[in-house]
Design a protein around this motif. Structure first.
Motif, PDB file in Angstrom:
ATOM      1  N   PRO A  84       0.831  -1.203   0.000  1.00 32.81           N
ATOM      2  CA  PRO A  84       0.000   0.000   0.000  1.00 32.81           C
ATOM      3  C   PRO A  84       0.867   1.256   0.000  1.00 32.81           C
ATOM      4  CG  PRO A  84      -0.040  -1.086   2.138  1.00 32.81           C
ATOM      5  CD  PRO A  84       0.681  -2.012   1.218  1.00 32.81           C
ATOM      6  N   ALA A  85       0.286   2.378  -0.382  1.00 24.41           N
ATOM      7  CA  ALA A  85       1.045   3.612  -0.578  1.00 24.41           C
ATOM      8  C   ALA A  85       1.720   4.115   0.692  1.00 24.41           C
ATOM      9  CB  ALA A  85       0.130   4.692  -1.140  1.00 24.41           C
ATOM     10  N   GLU A  86       1.134   3.822   1.871  1.00 27.39           N
ATOM     11  CA  GLU A  86       1.665   4.389   3.111  1.00 27.39           C
ATOM     12  C   GLU A  86       2.847   3.610   3.684  1.00 27.39           C
ATOM     13  OE1 GLU A  86      -1.796   1.653   4.224  1.00 27.39           O
ATOM     14  OE2 GLU A  86      -1.308   3.142   2.676  1.00 27.39           O
ATOM     15  N   VAL A  87       3.302   2.576   2.989  1.00 29.17           N
ATOM     16  CA  VAL A  87       4.429   1.785   3.480  1.00 29.17           C
ATOM     17  C   VAL A  87       5.743   2.564   3.296  1.00 29.17           C
ATOM     18  CG1 VAL A  87       5.836  -0.262   3.056  1.00 29.17           C
ATOM     19  CG2 VAL A  87       3.354  -0.456   3.159  1.00 29.17           C
ATOM     20  N   HIS A  88       6.648   2.449   4.292  1.00 32.56           N
ATOM     21  CA  HIS A  88       7.952   3.101   4.229  1.00 32.56           C
ATOM     22  C   HIS A  88       9.050   2.049   4.333  1.00 32.56           C
ATOM     23  CE1 HIS A  88       6.205   7.115   4.574  1.00 32.56           C
ATOM     24  NE2 HIS A  88       5.404   6.616   5.517  1.00 32.56           N
ATOM     25  N   LEU A  89       9.928   1.995   3.318  1.00 33.03           N
ATOM     26  CA  LEU A  89      11.076   1.097   3.305  1.00 33.03           C
ATOM     27  C   LEU A  89      12.321   1.945   3.518  1.00 33.03           C
ATOM     28  CD1 LEU A  89       8.775  -0.189   1.425  1.00 33.03           C
ATOM     29  CD2 LEU A  89      10.605  -1.560   0.463  1.00 33.03           C
ATOM     30  N   LEU A  90      13.076   1.673   4.556  1.00 34.03           N
ATOM     31  CA  LEU A  90      14.286   2.420   4.865  1.00 34.03           C
ATOM     32  C   LEU A  90      15.478   1.487   4.883  1.00 34.03           C
ATOM     33  CD1 LEU A  90      12.915   4.660   7.772  1.00 34.03           C
ATOM     34  CD2 LEU A  90      13.174   5.271   5.366  1.00 34.03           C
ATOM     35  N   GLY A  91      16.488   1.809   4.073  1.00 35.49           N
ATOM     36  CA  GLY A  91      17.693   0.989   4.015  1.00 35.49           C
ATOM     37  C   GLY A  91      17.647  -0.106   2.981  1.00 35.49           C
ATOM     38  N   PHE A  92      16.528  -0.247   2.272  1.00 33.24           N
ATOM     39  CA  PHE A  92      16.426  -1.227   1.199  1.00 33.24           C
ATOM     40  C   PHE A  92      15.302  -0.814   0.263  1.00 33.24           C
ATOM     41  CE2 PHE A  92      12.918  -2.551   3.682  1.00 33.24           C
ATOM     42  CZ  PHE A  92      12.185  -3.534   3.025  1.00 33.24           C
ATOM     43  N   THR A  93      15.218  -1.474  -0.881  1.00 34.19           N
ATOM     44  CA  THR A  93      14.206  -1.199  -1.884  1.00 34.19           C
ATOM     45  C   THR A  93      13.609  -2.514  -2.366  1.00 34.19           C
ATOM     46  OG1 THR A  93      15.737  -1.364  -3.741  1.00 34.19           O
ATOM     47  CG2 THR A  93      15.513   0.811  -2.695  1.00 34.19           C
ATOM     48  N   PRO A  94      12.472  -2.475  -3.039  1.00 38.69           N
ATOM     49  CA  PRO A  94      11.936  -3.713  -3.631  1.00 38.69           C
ATOM     50  C   PRO A  94      12.930  -4.397  -4.560  1.00 38.69           C
ATOM     51  CG  PRO A  94      10.226  -2.040  -3.587  1.00 38.69           C
ATOM     52  CD  PRO A  94      11.497  -1.354  -3.159  1.00 38.69           C
ATOM     53  N   ASP A  95      13.659  -3.601  -5.354  1.00 43.07           N
ATOM     54  CA  ASP A  95      14.629  -4.210  -6.270  1.00 43.07           C
ATOM     55  C   ASP A  95      15.776  -4.882  -5.526  1.00 43.07           C
ATOM     56  OD1 ASP A  95      13.183  -3.483  -8.474  1.00 43.07           O
ATOM     57  OD2 ASP A  95      14.396  -1.739  -8.969  1.00 43.07           O
ATOM     58  N   SER A  96      16.150  -4.363  -4.352  1.00 43.86           N
ATOM     59  CA  SER A  96      17.235  -5.002  -3.599  1.00 43.86           C
ATOM     60  C   SER A  96      16.830  -6.386  -3.109  1.00 43.86           C
ATOM     61  CB  SER A  96      17.670  -4.118  -2.427  1.00 43.86           C
ATOM     62  OG  SER A  96      16.662  -4.012  -1.444  1.00 43.86           O
ATOM     63  N   VAL A  97      15.542  -6.584  -2.869  1.00 41.58           N
ATOM     64  CA  VAL A  97      15.068  -7.934  -2.539  1.00 41.58           C
ATOM     65  C   VAL A  97      15.266  -8.840  -3.751  1.00 41.58           C
ATOM     66  CG1 VAL A  97      13.089  -9.318  -1.808  1.00 41.58           C
ATOM     67  CG2 VAL A  97      13.398  -7.006  -0.895  1.00 41.58           C
ATOM     68  N   GLY A  98      14.978  -8.285  -4.931  1.00 43.80           N
ATOM     69  CA  GLY A  98      15.205  -9.048  -6.151  1.00 43.80           C
ATOM     70  C   GLY A  98      16.656  -9.416  -6.351  1.00 43.80           C
ATOM     71  N   VAL A  99      17.566  -8.498  -6.018  1.00 44.07           N
ATOM     72  CA  VAL A  99      18.998  -8.798  -6.121  1.00 44.07           C
ATOM     73  C   VAL A  99      19.364  -9.954  -5.191  1.00 44.07           C
ATOM     74  CG1 VAL A  99      21.329  -7.917  -5.735  1.00 44.07           C
ATOM     75  CG2 VAL A  99      19.618  -6.462  -6.836  1.00 44.07           C
ATOM     76  N   ALA A 100      18.866  -9.923  -3.954  1.00 41.95           N
ATOM     77  CA  ALA A 100      19.166 -10.988  -2.993  1.00 41.95           C
ATOM     78  C   ALA A 100      18.655 -12.338  -3.505  1.00 41.95           C
ATOM     79  CB  ALA A 100      18.543 -10.671  -1.634  1.00 41.95           C
ATOM     80  N   ILE A 101      17.468 -12.336  -4.121  1.00 38.88           N
ATOM     81  CA  ILE A 101      16.918 -13.580  -4.668  1.00 38.88           C
ATOM     82  C   ILE A 101      17.783 -14.089  -5.814  1.00 38.88           C
ATOM     83  CG2 ILE A 101      14.947 -14.626  -5.841  1.00 38.88           C
ATOM     84  CD1 ILE A 101      13.178 -12.548  -4.380  1.00 38.88           C
ATOM     85  N   ARG A 102      18.150 -13.194  -6.732  1.00 32.94           N
ATOM     86  CA  ARG A 102      18.960 -13.614  -7.876  1.00 32.94           C
ATOM     87  C   ARG A 102      20.333 -14.101  -7.423  1.00 32.94           C
ATOM     88  NH1 ARG A 102      17.119 -15.864 -11.266  1.00 32.94           N
ATOM     89  NH2 ARG A 102      19.011 -15.587 -12.490  1.00 32.94           N
TER      90      ARG A 102
END
Length: 351
Positions: free
Chosen positions: A71-89
């Motif tokens: 949802p729009a009100e979520v705050h991610l600090l110190g990481f991004t959605p793409d960084s999760v993708g990097v960890a998976i890859r």
């Protein structure tokens, strides 16, 4: 199949992923790490977004799935959605970590600039072939030089009359990027020779910041508010500090080298480099000094003290023992100088 992956976001936090693969789909996905996430329930949304995806999805696809689920009100600090993708890859591809290796650290005598360029190719090849462990090397050179990128035009980039007047050597390196005028003791240059596994699963752009994060830590410890500016610049609020270049070679290793200005002569730069004149023609020499602000003015330390801090931080983060260029490596580099780097065919491969 149980899978575990980690990715330290440059300038950010550690992202850890654990999951299984069932029927060629990601199952039981669990994200963890030392990042910040508000509200807490968003962690479950991320886990649900990844569960069921193909493990062969791209970094962007993983990131898009997470963004769509939050949802729009979520705050991610110190990481991004793409960084999760990097960890998976990185988990899927079997990427390595810095501490998986016994790092060697080389700081040899001053040599000809062209020999430094040849050593970069020789040592990167040796790492890829398993003949040497991953290595950090601090350059020293014995005369001024212009290093041009692998694909740059000599006539467009270099004023050869000014080059010769300064008794500087013209060197074409094997990596891409822009031209640099480098004087002994005025720059700090280092090269990393790393196995491809260390940056596996990362985009080309991500690997730049990843391989230089230890440098930012060292600069921060010296009081410099240094940041990485994509694609390949290290900068601060006071101006640009340095730039990086890379070359991935057939043996599977990666050359990553960086030059940082310690006591740059902006007048010499604009006289020798044509492109420097064009970029700064309407701003003058004072602007050149702002464009590449030397480390000396920001730290008040000697070049040697800064180099010592760089090595100290590298060892603390990643380990490492002092080493030397072997006799065989010196011989190979000297032969490469004669057969390649000093030839007109190589120097003027792009006239």
């Amino acid at each position: 199949m149980n899978v575990h992956g980690e990715y330290k976001v440059p300038g950010g936090k550690l992202v850890v992923v654990d999951f299984t693969i069932v029927d060629e789909k990601i199952a039981d996905f669990s994200l963890s790490g030392d990042f910040f996430l508000e509200p807490d329930e968003a962690l479950l949304d991320i886990n649900a977004a990844i569960t069921g995806l193909s493990p062969n999805s791209t970094i962007e696809a993983f990131g898009d799935a997470i963004r769509a689920a939050l949802p729009a009100e979520v705050h991610l600090l110190g990481f991004t959605p793409d960084s999760v993708g990097v960890a998976i890859r990185r988990a899927i591809t079997g990427a390595a970590h810095w501490r998986d290796y016994d790092w060697q650290i080389i700081h040899e005598r001053a040599v000809a600039p062209v020999l430094n360029a040849a050593l970069d190719e020789v040592l990167t090849t040796a790492v890829g072939e398993g003949l040497r462990g991953p290595t950090l090397r601090i350059w020293e050179w014995d005369r001024p030089a212009v290093f041009i990128g692998s694909f740059q035009s000599v006539q467009n980039e270099v004023d050869e009359e000014q080059l010769n007047a300064r008794n500087a050597q013209l060197v074409r390196r094997i990596s891409g990027g822009g031209a640099m005028y480098m004087e002994p003791e005025a720059c700090i240059t280092y090269a990393l020779y790393v196995p491809g596994e260390l940056v596996r699963g990362m985009s080309f752009a991500d690997s730049y910041a990843f391989l230089d994060e230890w440098v930012l830590e060292a600069l921060h410890s010296l009081g410099i508010d240094a940041v990485y500016k994509p694609l390949n610049d290290i900068t601060s609020p006071q101006g640009k500090i340095g730039g990086a270049a890379q070359k991935r070679i057939a043996s599977g290793a990666v050359l990553h080298h960086v030059t940082m200005a310690y006591d740059m002569d902006p007048v010499a730069m604009t006289e020798v480099l044509r492109i420097g004149r064009e970029k700064l023609s309407d701003k003058g020499t004072a602007s050149a000094q702002k464009r590449v602000d030397p480390l000396r003015s920001q730290t008040g330390l000697s070049r040697e003290e800064i180099v010592e801090r760089l090595v100290e931080v590298f060892i603390r983060r990643h380990g490492g023992t002092r080493s030397e260029v072997t006799e065989g490596e010196w011989d190979a580099a000297e032969q490469l100088v004669e057969k390649k780097f000093l030839t007109e065919d190589w120097i003027r491969r792009v006239p």
